[in-house]
Design a protein around this motif. Sequence first.
Motif, PDB file in Angstrom:
ATOM      1  N   VAL A 108       0.832  -1.209   0.000  1.00  0.00           N
ATOM      2  CA  VAL A 108       0.000   0.000   0.000  1.00  0.00           C
ATOM      3  C   VAL A 108       0.865   1.257   0.000  1.00  0.00           C
ATOM      4  O   VAL A 108       0.562   2.232  -0.691  1.00  0.00           O
ATOM      5  N   SER A 109       1.947   1.232   0.768  1.00  0.00           N
ATOM      6  CA  SER A 109       2.806   2.417   0.852  1.00  0.00           C
ATOM      7  C   SER A 109       3.432   2.751  -0.497  1.00  0.00           C
ATOM      8  O   SER A 109       3.563   3.924  -0.862  1.00  0.00           O
ATOM      9  N   THR A 110       3.802   1.726  -1.249  1.00  0.00           N
ATOM     10  CA  THR A 110       4.372   1.948  -2.583  1.00  0.00           C
ATOM     11  C   THR A 110       3.322   2.502  -3.535  1.00  0.00           C
ATOM     12  O   THR A 110       3.564   3.472  -4.264  1.00  0.00           O
ATOM     13  N   ALA A 111       2.147   1.889  -3.513  1.00  0.00           N
ATOM     14  CA  ALA A 111       1.058   2.353  -4.382  1.00  0.00           C
ATOM     15  C   ALA A 111       0.693   3.800  -4.071  1.00  0.00           C
ATOM     16  O   ALA A 111       0.439   4.602  -4.977  1.00  0.00           O
ATOM     17  N   ALA A 112       0.690   4.142  -2.783  1.00  0.00           N
ATOM     18  CA  ALA A 112       0.343   5.509  -2.381  1.00  0.00           C
ATOM     19  C   ALA A 112       1.343   6.517  -2.930  1.00  0.00           C
ATOM     20  O   ALA A 112       0.966   7.599  -3.390  1.00  0.00           O
ATOM     21  N   LEU A 113       2.613   6.163  -2.891  1.00  0.00           N
ATOM     22  CA  LEU A 113       3.638   7.067  -3.413  1.00  0.00           C
ATOM     23  C   LEU A 113       3.518   7.237  -4.924  1.00  0.00           C
ATOM     24  O   LEU A 113       3.752   8.324  -5.461  1.00  0.00           O
ATOM     25  N   ILE A 114       3.146   6.165  -5.607  1.00  0.00           N
ATOM     26  CA  ILE A 114       2.956   6.268  -7.062  1.00  0.00           C
ATOM     27  C   ILE A 114       1.758   7.165  -7.363  1.00  0.00           C
ATOM     28  O   ILE A 114       1.812   8.029  -8.246  1.00  0.00           O
ATOM     29  N   VAL A 170       6.184  -5.713 -11.340  1.00  0.00           N
ATOM     30  CA  VAL A 170       6.384  -4.693 -12.383  1.00  0.00           C
ATOM     31  C   VAL A 170       5.056  -4.335 -13.048  1.00  0.00           C
ATOM     32  O   VAL A 170       4.752  -3.153 -13.267  1.00  0.00           O
ATOM     33  N   ILE A 171       4.260  -5.364 -13.348  1.00  0.00           N
ATOM     34  CA  ILE A 171       2.953  -5.101 -13.964  1.00  0.00           C
ATOM     35  C   ILE A 171       2.072  -4.300 -13.004  1.00  0.00           C
ATOM     36  O   ILE A 171       1.394  -3.350 -13.409  1.00  0.00           O
ATOM     37  N   GLY A 172       2.098  -4.664 -11.728  1.00  0.00           N
ATOM     38  CA  GLY A 172       1.338  -3.918 -10.722  1.00  0.00           C
ATOM     39  C   GLY A 172       1.782  -2.470 -10.640  1.00  0.00           C
ATOM     40  O   GLY A 172       0.957  -1.555 -10.524  1.00  0.00           O
ATOM     41  N   PHE A 173       3.092  -2.270 -10.727  1.00  0.00           N
ATOM     42  CA  PHE A 173       3.656  -0.914 -10.702  1.00  0.00           C
ATOM     43  C   PHE A 173       3.141  -0.100 -11.890  1.00  0.00           C
ATOM     44  O   PHE A 173       2.662   1.031 -11.737  1.00  0.00           O
ATOM     45  N   LEU A 174       3.226  -0.692 -13.072  1.00  0.00           N
ATOM     46  CA  LEU A 174       2.798   0.009 -14.291  1.00  0.00           C
ATOM     47  C   LEU A 174       1.293   0.264 -14.290  1.00  0.00           C
ATOM     48  O   LEU A 174       0.828   1.315 -14.740  1.00  0.00           O
ATOM     49  N   MET A 175       0.537  -0.697 -13.781  1.00  0.00           N
ATOM     50  CA  MET A 175      -0.918  -0.531 -13.694  1.00  0.00           C
ATOM     51  C   MET A 175      -1.277   0.626 -12.760  1.00  0.00           C
ATOM     52  O   MET A 175      -2.207   1.398 -13.035  1.00  0.00           O
ATOM     53  N   THR A 176      -0.545   0.751 -11.668  1.00  0.00           N
ATOM     54  CA  THR A 176      -0.812   1.834 -10.716  1.00  0.00           C
ATOM     55  C   THR A 176      -0.474   3.187 -11.323  1.00  0.00           C
ATOM     56  O   THR A 176      -1.202   4.169 -11.128  1.00  0.00           O
ATOM     57  N   VAL A 177       0.621   3.240 -12.066  1.00  0.00           N
ATOM     58  CA  VAL A 177       0.974   4.480 -12.770  1.00  0.00           C
ATOM     59  C   VAL A 177      -0.128   4.847 -13.769  1.00  0.00           C
ATOM     60  O   VAL A 177      -0.558   6.006 -13.856  1.00  0.00           O
ATOM     61  N   ALA A 178      -0.594   3.840 -14.508  1.00  0.00           N
ATOM     62  CA  ALA A 178      -1.669   4.074 -15.480  1.00  0.00           C
ATOM     63  C   ALA A 178      -2.943   4.549 -14.781  1.00  0.00           C
ATOM     64  O   ALA A 178      -3.647   5.439 -15.280  1.00  0.00           O
ATOM     65  N   ALA A 179      -3.228   3.968 -13.615  1.00  0.00           N
ATOM     66  CA  ALA A 179      -4.410   4.381 -12.843  1.00  0.00           C
ATOM     67  C   ALA A 179      -4.281   5.837 -12.402  1.00  0.00           C
ATOM     68  O   ALA A 179      -5.255   6.600 -12.441  1.00  0.00           O
ATOM     69  N   ALA A 180      -3.076   6.220 -11.989  1.00  0.00           N
ATOM     70  CA  ALA A 180      -2.839   7.602 -11.558  1.00  0.00           C
ATOM     71  C   ALA A 180      -3.056   8.574 -12.715  1.00  0.00           C
ATOM     72  O   ALA A 180      -3.691   9.624 -12.554  1.00  0.00           O
TER      73      ALA A 180
END
Length: 349
Positions: A108-114, A170-180
């Motif tokens: 969650v902390s990583t997603a929040a920062l993204i 990595v996919i989760g990271f990119l998906m979160t960036v796309a969501a942002a």
Amino acid sequence: MATKALVIINCIILAIGNCGGPLIMRLYFNNGGKRIWFSSFLETAGFPIIFIPLFFSYLNRLRRNNNGSENISFFLIKPRLLIAAVLVGILSGFDNYLYAYGIAYLPVSTAALIIASQLAFIAIFSYFMVNHKFTPFTINAVVLLTVGAAVLGMHTETDKPVHETHKQYVIGFLMTVAAAVMYAFILPLVELAYQKAKQPMSYTLVLEVQLILCFFASLVSLIGMYIAGDFKALLIEAREFKLGEAMFYVVVVFSAIIWQGFFLGAIGLIFCASSLVSGIMISVLLPITEVLAVIFYHEKFQAEKGLSLALSLWGFVSYFYGEIKSEKDQKRIQQESELASLSRTISEC
């Protein structure tokens, strides 16, 4: 005074949703939940709650129309704004999926920062869509927030949960960036819809927009759930939920309620202020989400996260300082203009 009260109420609602939503979603995934479309559905499934304030608003309008001179309808929304709400709702449905996918594989902390980086994108989209002006401080904030999110892309292995593969992370990271990015587009789009509505905007109308938006976002998720086979899988998932079947349904219900607070608070702030203010409020609350994630889920907080958080906070401060300075400059210019006008009037006399 009423506007200030609305701002405060929406900030409180947004704070609950913004901080609680990711945490309860992660609780679902941490305890055996695997259905991403279902998680995205829960983000907007609480929309029937909105009927409660809408009903009281309707009763209030009826009470004020004692003589029966007006034809009072339950809904105020007109076709132009209705179509906009439908389109935004469909976009939100896909955005919810991207975000749920990210939360499924990221701390969650990583997603929040993204997600903090979305303020940069909101500023950009707001500039082109609703004519919010750029200042050097805004540009500085955009750069800092973007760099802050990019820092998290480094050394991802140190942050990856043990049960996940590098590819999933990595996919989760990119998906979160796309969501942002997508949500950064959605917020100014809502503001633009308000501006182009061709009908007086009220908070009741904002609630109606939220209702329609969430209904169609939920519909997108339901279609995704059907295609992914979530309906059959959920019964098994509930029985195998680590916290127990009863807690599974408790998590589901509270998830829907808490997330509704996030969306209602976000679009409420757009009505009271602007999409940029809404984005700022979301970003300001993210450090709280990070701290709560570390406390409740014992997530690691490595140097990369610390640097990203510092850059994000620097970006927030830069933006706020720029806004305060800009407001003071505008007041000064207005006062000087008024004084000049007064001087001309006196000299003419």
